[in-house]
Design an enzyme around this catalytic site. Structure first.
Site, PDB file in Angstrom:
ATOM      1  N   SER A 240      -6.974   1.097  -6.305  1.00  0.00           N
ATOM      2  CA  SER A 240      -7.398  -0.236  -5.517  1.00  0.00           C
ATOM      3  C   SER A 240      -7.463  -1.488  -6.322  1.00  0.00           C
ATOM      4  O   SER A 240      -7.952  -1.481  -7.516  1.00  0.00           O
ATOM      5  CB  SER A 240      -8.438  -0.051  -4.500  1.00  0.00           C
ATOM      6  OG  SER A 240      -9.572   0.013  -5.331  1.00  0.00           O
ATOM      7  N   GLU A 261      -1.338  -0.756 -11.759  1.00  0.00           N
ATOM      8  CA  GLU A 261      -0.767  -0.722 -10.445  1.00  0.00           C
ATOM      9  C   GLU A 261      -1.784  -0.524  -9.548  1.00  0.00           C
ATOM     10  O   GLU A 261      -2.293   0.259  -9.216  1.00  0.00           O
ATOM     11  CB  GLU A 261       0.193   0.454 -10.414  1.00  0.00           C
ATOM     12  CG  GLU A 261       1.186   0.388  -9.351  1.00  0.00           C
ATOM     13  CD  GLU A 261       0.923   1.209  -8.374  1.00  0.00           C
ATOM     14  OE1 GLU A 261       0.588   0.677  -7.173  1.00  0.00           O
ATOM     15  OE2 GLU A 261       1.036   2.570  -8.358  1.00  0.00           O
ATOM     16  N   CYS A 295       0.774   2.779  -1.803  1.00  0.00           N
ATOM     17  CA  CYS A 295       0.877   1.328  -2.069  1.00  0.00           C
ATOM     18  C   CYS A 295       1.959   0.617  -1.569  1.00  0.00           C
ATOM     19  O   CYS A 295       2.115  -0.397  -1.498  1.00  0.00           O
ATOM     20  CB  CYS A 295       0.280   1.171  -3.482  1.00  0.00           C
ATOM     21  SG  CYS A 295       1.468   1.874  -4.749  1.00  0.00           S
TER      22      CYS A 295
END
Length: 489
Positions: A240, A261, A295
């Protein structure tokens, strides 16, 4: 072997200890934490819960192995990765079942992830022998410039629960190819896949201390001392944005090299000239992979006013027909969410959108079955004020919002702090390129709902991360450039 016996056998065979300096050991305190089956909410097993001292022992092992591993011939490192590539394919069925049991995704998706994970090893095996530098004459003459690449050094790799094998190989592959040792901390929800991968890497000939795995239910307490130790030289994190920000603050103390990422808020844009059937299929691919727990999942679906009703009807029909159940059962396309907290959040986001005026076309409410399931859901007329327009849904919910003009939808797509990936469907080549260039993301899918590929650079801009993984640039994240000036007599 009966299905339940097969499940028990796979879980029992999986390593459950820490892997430090080539040895399987218990946590120094003897502590363990539980791993649950998200399709039932029941206990799968317990694994070792590392202490900060265990984490430091792993980092010290990586540091001790660094010099010798950096001196290993690139072809030897490539061969290790290729042996691991073949072992992943040989053991795909058992590894896929293990992943499905701890994470929940359907077996077909788990098999696909094992194959995808293996490709990172093959790709970086090929990159290992192609690391190069340069030699040139100084512009003023009288000297020469020699440029070479060297491994960054001991690296900390933190992986998420949603792709427990592939997110590991995407980091471990380039680290090994570049000559870096590592300490890997998998997510507490899904440690078994990473532990199984460590076993495979050892069998593939990776030397002791080069890859170390610490499992823990208290990531902050274990990893922060390693980040601040001055021993590690690199952090690669997938997770996150909130956690990424905290890790960046910690990395600043020792100026660690970082690649991250982070979160996404992907827009999926359907223009009026798009092939609607292809766009619906692309939307399902972009939304429903991993039950929406990705994501890269389409989080905001903008559909032109001329086609939103037709698109919504087609999408709702296909989403409603997706079989939901335990990932081990035949024909299941949608498994459970990872835990009860994820299930609650998805329901809260849907309730919020409906209260703000969205209309439910299918799904929209959890059932009473055991496990952490949520039905495939399509909402239309979702206003910009809805929470799900600004937060990652991380679930099987497709929210549709109408738009009228290209300028309007590009502005809406860019109106977020995130910038990982966007998708667009159109048959107008000029529009496709114009919009792709205007979107503020690290990746764009044109007429396709999946962009991830080991041979392509994966990563985002803005609050979605730093650096790239995969592709020819992926190994650069684990290499330092050294310039050597040579005076000529």
């Amino acid at each position: 072997m009966p299905d339940q016996a097969r499940e028990r056998s796979v879980v029992e065979a999986a390593p459950k200890q820490l892997f430090i300096n080539g040895k399987w050991i218990d946590a120094s305190s003897g502590a363990t934490f539980d791993v649950l089956d998200p399709s039932t909410g029941k206990l799968l097993c317990a694994v070792a819960d590392a202490s900060p001292e265990d984490g430091m022992a792993a980092l010290e092992a990586a540091a001790a192995a660094q010099a010798a591993f950096a001196a290993t011939a690139p072809r030897a490192r490539a061969d290790m990765l290729m042996r691991a590539f073949h072992l992943l394919h040989e053991r795909m069925d058992a590894l896929a079942l293990l992943m499905t049991l701890e994470m929940g995704k359907p077996l077909a998706e788990s098999r696909g992830e094992i194959a995808y994970a293996a490709e990172f090893f093959r790709h970086f095996a090929e990159e290992a022998v192609r690391v190069n530098g340069g030699y040139q004459v100084a512009p003023a003459g009288g000297a020469r410039f020699l440029v070479t690449k060297q491994p960054v050094g001991p690296s900390l790799l933190i992986t998420p629960w949603n792709f427990p094998m592939a997110m590991g190989t995407r980091k471990i592959g380039p680290a090994i190819a570049a000559g870096c040792t590592s300490v890997i901390k998998p997510a507490a929800q899904t440690p078994l896949s990473m532990l199984a991968l460590a076993e495979i890497l050892a069998e593939a000939g990776v030397p002791e201390g080069v890859v170390n795995v610490v499992t823990t239910d208290n990531a902050g307490a274990v990893m922060e001392p390693l980040i601040r130790s001055g021993v590690a030289r690199k952090l690669s994190f997938t997770g996150s944005t909130a956690v990424g920000r905290r890790l960046l603050e910690q990395c600043a103390d020792k100026v660690l090299r970082t690649s991250m990422e982070l979160g996404g808020n992907a827009a999926f844009i359907v223009f009026p000239d798009a092939d609607l059937d292809a766009a619906v299929d692309g939307a399902i691919a972009a939304k429903m992979r991993n039950s929406g727990e990705a994501c890269t999942a389409a989080n905001r679906m903008y559909v032109h006013t001329d086609v939103i009703d037709a698109f919504g009807a087609k999408l709702a029909e296909k989403m409603a027909a997706l079989p939901v159940g335990r990932g081990v059962d035949d024909g299941v396309r949608v498994g459970p969410l990872i835990d009860a907290a994820a299930q609650r959040k998805v329901q809260q986001l849907v309730t919020d959108a409906v209260e703000r005026g969205a209309k439910v076309l299918t799904g929209g409410q959890t059932g009473n079955e055991p496990g952490f399931f949520y039905p495939p859901t399509v909402l239309t007329g979702v206003p910009e004020s809805a929470r799900m327009r600004h937060e990652e849904i991380f679930g099987p919910v497709a929210p549709l919002t109408p738009f009228s003009t290209e300028e309007e939808v590009v502005a809406a797509a860019n109106d977020t702090e995130y910038g990982l990936v966007n998708y667009l469907y159109t048959n107008d080549l000029s529009r496709a390129l114009r919009v792709a260039e205007a979107l503020e993301t690290g990746m764009v899918g044109i007429n396709q709902g999946v962009v991830s590929n080991p041979a392509a650079p994966f990563g985002g801009v803005k609050a979605s991360g730093l650096g790239r993984e995969g592709g020819p640039t992926g190994i650069e994240e684990f290499l330092e450039t050294k310039y050597i000036g040579i005076a000529l007599a």
